[in-house]
Design a protein around this motif. Structure first.
Motif, PDB file in Angstrom:
ATOM      1  N   ILE A  64       0.841  -1.205   0.000  1.00 25.64           N
ATOM      2  CA  ILE A  64       0.000   0.000   0.000  1.00 25.64           C
ATOM      3  C   ILE A  64       0.876   1.255   0.000  1.00 25.64           C
ATOM      4  CG2 ILE A  64      -1.624   1.344   1.385  1.00 25.64           C
ATOM      5  CD1 ILE A  64      -2.835  -1.396   2.275  1.00 25.64           C
ATOM      6  N   ALA A  65       1.884   1.271   0.848  1.00 25.14           N
ATOM      7  CA  ALA A  65       2.771   2.438   0.927  1.00 25.14           C
ATOM      8  C   ALA A  65       3.503   2.664  -0.394  1.00 25.14           C
ATOM      9  CB  ALA A  65       3.771   2.256   2.068  1.00 25.14           C
ATOM     10  N   TRP A  66       4.012   1.589  -1.005  1.00 26.23           N
ATOM     11  CA  TRP A  66       4.723   1.697  -2.282  1.00 26.23           C
ATOM     12  C   TRP A  66       3.794   2.283  -3.345  1.00 26.23           C
ATOM     13  CZ3 TRP A  66       6.184  -3.062  -5.708  1.00 26.23           C
ATOM     14  CH2 TRP A  66       7.043  -2.676  -6.741  1.00 26.23           C
ATOM     15  N   ALA A  67       2.566   1.790  -3.387  1.00 24.61           N
ATOM     16  CA  ALA A  67       1.605   2.275  -4.377  1.00 24.61           C
ATOM     17  C   ALA A  67       1.261   3.747  -4.140  1.00 24.61           C
ATOM     18  CB  ALA A  67       0.344   1.411  -4.346  1.00 24.61           C
ATOM     19  N   ILE A  68       1.053   4.124  -2.895  1.00 30.90           N
ATOM     20  CA  ILE A  68       0.715   5.516  -2.574  1.00 30.90           C
ATOM     21  C   ILE A  68       1.867   6.451  -2.926  1.00 30.90           C
ATOM     22  CG2 ILE A  68       0.292   7.113  -0.651  1.00 30.90           C
ATOM     23  CD1 ILE A  68      -1.492   4.881   0.579  1.00 30.90           C
ATOM     24  N   VAL A  69       3.079   6.055  -2.572  1.00 30.91           N
ATOM     25  CA  VAL A  69       4.249   6.875  -2.899  1.00 30.91           C
ATOM     26  C   VAL A  69       4.391   7.003  -4.411  1.00 30.91           C
ATOM     27  CG1 VAL A  69       6.786   6.901  -2.845  1.00 30.91           C
ATOM     28  CG2 VAL A  69       5.494   6.476  -0.752  1.00 30.91           C
ATOM     29  N   VAL A  98      -1.553  -4.223 -18.606  1.00 31.36           N
ATOM     30  CA  VAL A  98      -1.434  -4.559 -17.184  1.00 31.36           C
ATOM     31  C   VAL A  98      -2.747  -5.152 -16.694  1.00 31.36           C
ATOM     32  CG1 VAL A  98      -0.967  -3.625 -14.872  1.00 31.36           C
ATOM     33  CG2 VAL A  98       0.260  -2.711 -16.851  1.00 31.36           C
ATOM     34  N   ARG A  99      -2.641  -6.258 -15.979  1.00 30.96           N
ATOM     35  CA  ARG A  99      -3.828  -6.943 -15.469  1.00 30.96           C
ATOM     36  C   ARG A  99      -4.500  -6.153 -14.353  1.00 30.96           C
ATOM     37  NH1 ARG A  99      -3.108 -13.088 -15.779  1.00 30.96           N
ATOM     38  NH2 ARG A  99      -4.361 -12.977 -13.899  1.00 30.96           N
ATOM     39  N   ARG A 100      -5.812  -6.345 -14.245  1.00 33.22           N
ATOM     40  CA  ARG A 100      -6.548  -5.715 -13.137  1.00 33.22           C
ATOM     41  C   ARG A 100      -6.068  -6.299 -11.821  1.00 33.22           C
ATOM     42  NH1 ARG A 100     -12.145  -6.953 -14.084  1.00 33.22           N
ATOM     43  NH2 ARG A 100     -12.304  -5.045 -15.294  1.00 33.22           N
ATOM     44  N   TRP A 101      -6.005  -7.598 -11.731  1.00 31.56           N
ATOM     45  CA  TRP A 101      -5.554  -8.309 -10.539  1.00 31.56           C
ATOM     46  C   TRP A 101      -4.334  -9.139 -10.923  1.00 31.56           C
ATOM     47  CZ3 TRP A 101      -8.188  -5.856  -7.109  1.00 31.56           C
ATOM     48  CH2 TRP A 101      -9.508  -5.511  -7.317  1.00 31.56           C
ATOM     49  N   LEU A 102      -3.675  -9.677  -9.949  1.00 27.76           N
ATOM     50  CA  LEU A 102      -2.508 -10.533 -10.253  1.00 27.76           C
ATOM     51  C   LEU A 102      -2.937 -11.883 -10.733  1.00 27.76           C
ATOM     52  CD1 LEU A 102      -0.049  -9.697  -7.367  1.00 27.76           C
ATOM     53  CD2 LEU A 102       0.028  -8.972  -9.723  1.00 27.76           C
ATOM     54  N   TYR A 155       2.327  -0.512 -10.121  1.00 26.50           N
ATOM     55  CA  TYR A 155       1.351  -0.374 -11.204  1.00 26.50           C
ATOM     56  C   TYR A 155       1.854  -0.981 -12.512  1.00 26.50           C
ATOM     57  CZ  TYR A 155      -1.196   2.513  -7.969  1.00 26.50           C
ATOM     58  OH  TYR A 155      -1.890   2.940  -6.864  1.00 26.50           O
ATOM     59  N   ARG A 156       3.092  -1.445 -12.539  1.00 31.96           N
ATOM     60  CA  ARG A 156       3.590  -2.209 -13.694  1.00 31.96           C
ATOM     61  C   ARG A 156       3.017  -3.611 -13.705  1.00 31.96           C
ATOM     62  NH1 ARG A 156       9.761  -1.922 -12.438  1.00 31.96           N
ATOM     63  NH2 ARG A 156       8.759  -2.233 -10.438  1.00 31.96           N
ATOM     64  N   PHE A 157       2.633  -4.109 -12.521  1.00 31.33           N
ATOM     65  CA  PHE A 157       2.205  -5.500 -12.367  1.00 31.33           C
ATOM     66  C   PHE A 157       0.696  -5.657 -12.221  1.00 31.33           C
ATOM     67  CE2 PHE A 157       6.299  -4.786 -10.186  1.00 31.33           C
ATOM     68  CZ  PHE A 157       7.121  -5.430 -11.100  1.00 31.33           C
ATOM     69  N   THR A 158       0.052  -4.669 -11.651  1.00 30.99           N
ATOM     70  CA  THR A 158      -1.387  -4.721 -11.417  1.00 30.99           C
ATOM     71  C   THR A 158      -1.940  -3.303 -11.428  1.00 30.99           C
ATOM     72  OG1 THR A 158      -3.141  -5.285  -9.841  1.00 30.99           O
ATOM     73  CG2 THR A 158      -0.983  -4.795  -8.910  1.00 30.99           C
ATOM     74  N   ARG A 159      -3.161  -3.162 -11.898  1.00 28.88           N
ATOM     75  CA  ARG A 159      -3.777  -1.836 -11.917  1.00 28.88           C
ATOM     76  C   ARG A 159      -4.327  -1.455 -10.541  1.00 28.88           C
ATOM     77  NH1 ARG A 159      -6.393  -4.057 -16.671  1.00 28.88           N
ATOM     78  NH2 ARG A 159      -8.462  -3.694 -15.755  1.00 28.88           N
ATOM     79  N   VAL A 191       2.007   6.851  -6.746  1.00 29.85           N
ATOM     80  CA  VAL A 191       0.959   7.734  -7.279  1.00 29.85           C
ATOM     81  C   VAL A 191       1.243   9.186  -6.938  1.00 29.85           C
ATOM     82  CG1 VAL A 191      -1.478   8.373  -7.060  1.00 29.85           C
ATOM     83  CG2 VAL A 191      -0.856   5.990  -7.364  1.00 29.85           C
ATOM     84  N   THR A 192       1.564   9.457  -5.690  1.00 34.27           N
ATOM     85  CA  THR A 192       1.796  10.846  -5.300  1.00 34.27           C
ATOM     86  C   THR A 192       3.061  11.409  -5.953  1.00 34.27           C
ATOM     87  OG1 THR A 192       2.838  10.131  -3.238  1.00 34.27           O
ATOM     88  CG2 THR A 192       0.512  10.691  -3.137  1.00 34.27           C
ATOM     89  N   SER A 193       4.072  10.574  -6.152  1.00 37.81           N
ATOM     90  CA  SER A 193       5.292  11.023  -6.839  1.00 37.81           C
ATOM     91  C   SER A 193       5.013  11.378  -8.296  1.00 37.81           C
ATOM     92  CB  SER A 193       6.372   9.946  -6.775  1.00 37.81           C
ATOM     93  OG  SER A 193       6.785   9.729  -5.456  1.00 37.81           O
ATOM     94  N   ALA A 194       4.020  10.714  -8.871  1.00 35.85           N
ATOM     95  CA  ALA A 194       3.630  11.005 -10.257  1.00 35.85           C
ATOM     96  C   ALA A 194       2.749  12.256 -10.338  1.00 35.85           C
ATOM     97  CB  ALA A 194       2.901   9.811 -10.858  1.00 35.85           C
ATOM     98  N   GLY A 195       2.386  12.807  -9.165  1.00 36.67           N
ATOM     99  CA  GLY A 195       1.592  14.020  -9.138  1.00 36.67           C
ATOM    100  C   GLY A 195       0.092  13.804  -9.174  1.00 36.67           C
TER     101      GLY A 195
END
Length: 156
Positions: free
Chosen positions: A58-63, A152-156, A87-91, A65-69
């Protein structure tokens, strides 16, 4: 799009849905305890590993997204399609994290009800959140989102 229309307009904020699933699972277990783990399983360590992995994802995903603005909360506009980090592996890496967090708690409390809450929680997330987010992103970003969705797949 005005600010109120420039969101996915999900039926419930995902953290609230997760909290309700946890409360329901704990309440049901208080009423009718349903343990499910073997006695000799090191559940404490396993639950910590699963829960920490969930938080890290969760933290990796949030960082990312926020880093991308862009914005993470579902009630704020998405400003870009993020294709890096998890987000390279799952949407939906944040939702994967929520699912894993629920599993980690189920193991920690040896609570089958919490594990069963994955079903309604997943259905709410899939149909009340993700479906609306996908429609919103397709309307807003068109071919850019369709291209990402095809890679990229919706789920893994």
């Amino acid at each position: 799009m005005d600010d109120t229309a420039d969101t996915a307009q999900v039926i419930i904020r995902p953290p609230l849905a997760w909290g309700l699933a946890v409360i329901a699972g704990l309440a049901l277990n208080w009423l009718v305890p349903l343990p499910f783990l073997p006695v000799d399983l090191p559940a404490g360590w396993l639950s910590v590993i699963v829960f920490v992995f969930a938080l890290a994802l969760i933290a990796w995903a949030i960082v990312t997204v926020t880093s991308a603005g862009s914005n993470v909360p579902t009630n704020r506009p998405t400003t870009t399609i993020v294709e890096s980090g998890p987000y390279r592996f799952t949407r939906n890496p944040i939702y994967h994290g929520w699912f894993l967090g629920l599993i980690g708690l189920a193991i920690a409390f040896d609570n089958l009800w919490l594990l069963m809450m994955l079903v309604p929680f997943a259905l709410v997330i899939r149909y009340g959140v993700v479906a609306r987010e996908e429609a919103y992103l397709e309307r807003k970003f068109g071919d850019v989102y369709r291209g990402y969705r095809s890679r990229v797949r919706r789920w893994l």
